[in-house]
Design a protein around this motif. Structure first.
Motif, PDB file in Angstrom:
ATOM      1  N   ARG A  58       0.871  -1.172   0.000  1.00  0.00           N
ATOM      2  CA  ARG A  58       0.000   0.000   0.000  1.00  0.00           C
ATOM      3  C   ARG A  58       0.906   1.220   0.000  1.00  0.00           C
ATOM      4  NH1 ARG A  58      -4.429  -1.507   4.747  1.00  0.00           N
ATOM      5  NH2 ARG A  58      -5.031  -3.577   3.906  1.00  0.00           N
ATOM      6  N   ALA A 182      -4.766  -3.505 -12.599  1.00  0.00           N
ATOM      7  CA  ALA A 182      -5.481  -2.331 -12.111  1.00  0.00           C
ATOM      8  C   ALA A 182      -6.075  -1.606 -13.313  1.00  0.00           C
ATOM      9  CB  ALA A 182      -4.552  -1.406 -11.334  1.00  0.00           C
ATOM     10  N   ASP A 196      -9.060   2.552  -9.847  1.00  0.00           N
ATOM     11  CA  ASP A 196      -9.293   1.630  -8.737  1.00  0.00           C
ATOM     12  C   ASP A 196      -8.139   1.709  -7.739  1.00  0.00           C
ATOM     13  OD1 ASP A 196      -7.197   0.024  -9.667  1.00  0.00           O
ATOM     14  OD2 ASP A 196      -8.520  -1.433 -10.613  1.00  0.00           O
ATOM     15  N   ALA A 197      -8.252   0.924  -6.665  1.00  0.00           N
ATOM     16  CA  ALA A 197      -7.318   1.065  -5.542  1.00  0.00           C
ATOM     17  C   ALA A 197      -5.876   0.730  -5.909  1.00  0.00           C
ATOM     18  CB  ALA A 197      -7.771   0.173  -4.380  1.00  0.00           C
ATOM     19  N   GLY A 198      -5.670  -0.161  -6.877  1.00  0.00           N
ATOM     20  CA  GLY A 198      -4.308  -0.569  -7.201  1.00  0.00           C
ATOM     21  C   GLY A 198      -3.647   0.209  -8.314  1.00  0.00           C
ATOM     22  N   GLN A 200      -2.732   3.454  -9.015  1.00  0.00           N
ATOM     23  CA  GLN A 200      -1.627   4.389  -8.821  1.00  0.00           C
ATOM     24  C   GLN A 200      -0.336   3.677  -8.430  1.00  0.00           C
ATOM     25  OE1 GLN A 200      -1.505   7.574  -5.585  1.00  0.00           O
ATOM     26  NE2 GLN A 200      -2.148   8.741  -7.381  1.00  0.00           N
ATOM     27  N   ARG A 201      -0.437   2.685  -7.546  1.00  0.00           N
ATOM     28  CA  ARG A 201       0.771   1.986  -7.109  1.00  0.00           C
ATOM     29  C   ARG A 201       1.433   1.245  -8.264  1.00  0.00           C
ATOM     30  NH1 ARG A 201       1.842  -3.156  -5.637  1.00  0.00           N
ATOM     31  NH2 ARG A 201      -0.359  -3.715  -5.780  1.00  0.00           N
TER      32      ARG A 201
END
Length: 350
Positions: A58, A182, A196-198, A200-201
């Protein structure tokens, strides 16, 4: 020391000889199976706490990471890291106190990542500090205990050896599969309408070989520019995937046009992180349910080692190695060594 399946898989991954950036995405989930945690991170840094690079399951957005560097990096990370380096024990644990929840550091860093409990380990290779491993649990989880700390201590040698391997140019391997994906929805100018949550990483890992608080300010401009360049490349070849290589591995981008009757046109961009054969062999051996010894032998077989090689690497007799080979043929339902590699590769994809 117990030989749990997670420990065996961790040892196998550590022995692959892969550069640390390619190894960490596979290594941290196995480590969290060994020591239960919600997420984990590894900070590449020297004994003075200067972060040269990091991999986190994260991650703070670039703007928040830049703010972390300006407000907290010196006091919160470096000072405490130096204390951990000087301590006799390489592992330590901490739970956020009621007073700490009122501090800016908790509001800026820990709360957004849902971190309430931490388990740390300073990793060394041949006496040289290479960085800090951090395991995290959230506010609804129990704190880390002494048993968790001991379990982590037991594998520090393997982790230090593995994560000291420097980045290197690997031969291209076509036998890769998707390990995480993602998605983002963009407008014609490449501006994010949804991510979605993944997203940017993974995009940040694809965009740069180095991720560190000191460079986060530049990412605020470089990441959107990188995404627009990917979008432009896919616009000229919309039916193909656009592949990008960084120190963190290989990433494939695909574009899908989204029809809209009520709003402006939009494009869905999907990014996939790919894993190469060595990691697939280790994860496939775990998926097949072999005994710990069988799994070690199976991976070595799949990598092309002879019975004599296996005996030497594992510290067993050649006859014992041959016995394990026969067991693996029977368990996997194959009759030749090439079939072992194929069976493990298939198991890693299911």
């Amino acid at each position: 020391m117990s030989r749990s399946p997670a420990r065996v898989t961790l040892r196998q991954l550590c022995r692959l000889g892969l550069p640390a950036p390619l190894l960490l995405p596979a290594l941290l989930p196995v480590l969290r199976e060994l020591v239960p945690a919600s997420h984990a991170a590894f900070f590449f840094c020297d004994e003075h706490g200067h972060i040269a690079n990091l991999y986190a399951e994260r991650m703070l957005p670039p703007r928040s990471m830049a703010a972390y560097h300006e407000r907290h990096d010196q006091k919160r990370f470096r000072e405490r890291f130096i204390q951990r380096v000087a301590a006799e024990c390489p592992t330590s644990r901490h739970s956020v106190t009621a007073a700490e929840r009122l501090e800016p550091y908790y509001q800026d860093v820990l709360a957004p990542l849902d971190i309430a409990h931490m388990l740390y380990a300073v990793l060394r290779h041949r006496g040289q500090v290479i960085g800090q491993l951090s395991l995290y649990r959230g506010g609804r989880d129990d704190p880390f205990g002494a048993a968790n700390e001991q379990t982590l201590s037991d594998v520090l040698h393997y982790l230090g050896e593995a994560l000291a391997v420097q980045a290197q140019q690997l031969t291209a391997d076509p036998r890769k599969h998707v390990v995480e994906e993602a998605l983002a929805v963009l407008d014609d100018d490449g501006e994010e309408l949804y991510a979605d949550a993944g997203w940017q990483r993974i995009v940040r890992l694809a965009q740069a070989s180095v991720i560190a608080p000191v460079g986060a300010q530049k990412e605020i401009q470089s990441v959107p520019k990188f995404v627009r360049a990917i979008l432009a490349a896919l616009t000229s070849a919309p039916q193909s995937a656009h592949h990008v290589h960084s120190a963190w591995g290989e990433f494939a981008f695909r574009r899908h046009d989204m029809a809209s009757h009520s709003g402006p046109p939009a494009v869905a961009l999907i990014v996939s992180r790919l894993a190469a054969e060595p990691v697939r062999l280790a994860t496939g051996a775990a998926a097949k349910g072999l005994s710990p010894r069988q799994r070690e032998v199976a991976v070595l077989m799949a990598q092309g080692h002879s019975n004599q090689d296996i005996a030497q690497l594992m510290g067993i007799t050649t006859n014992t190695a041959a016995s394990y080979v026969k067991q693996i043929f029977s368990r996997l339902g194959v009759h030749e060594r090439n079939g072992v590699a194929q069976a493990l590769m298939q198991a890693s994809s299911t």
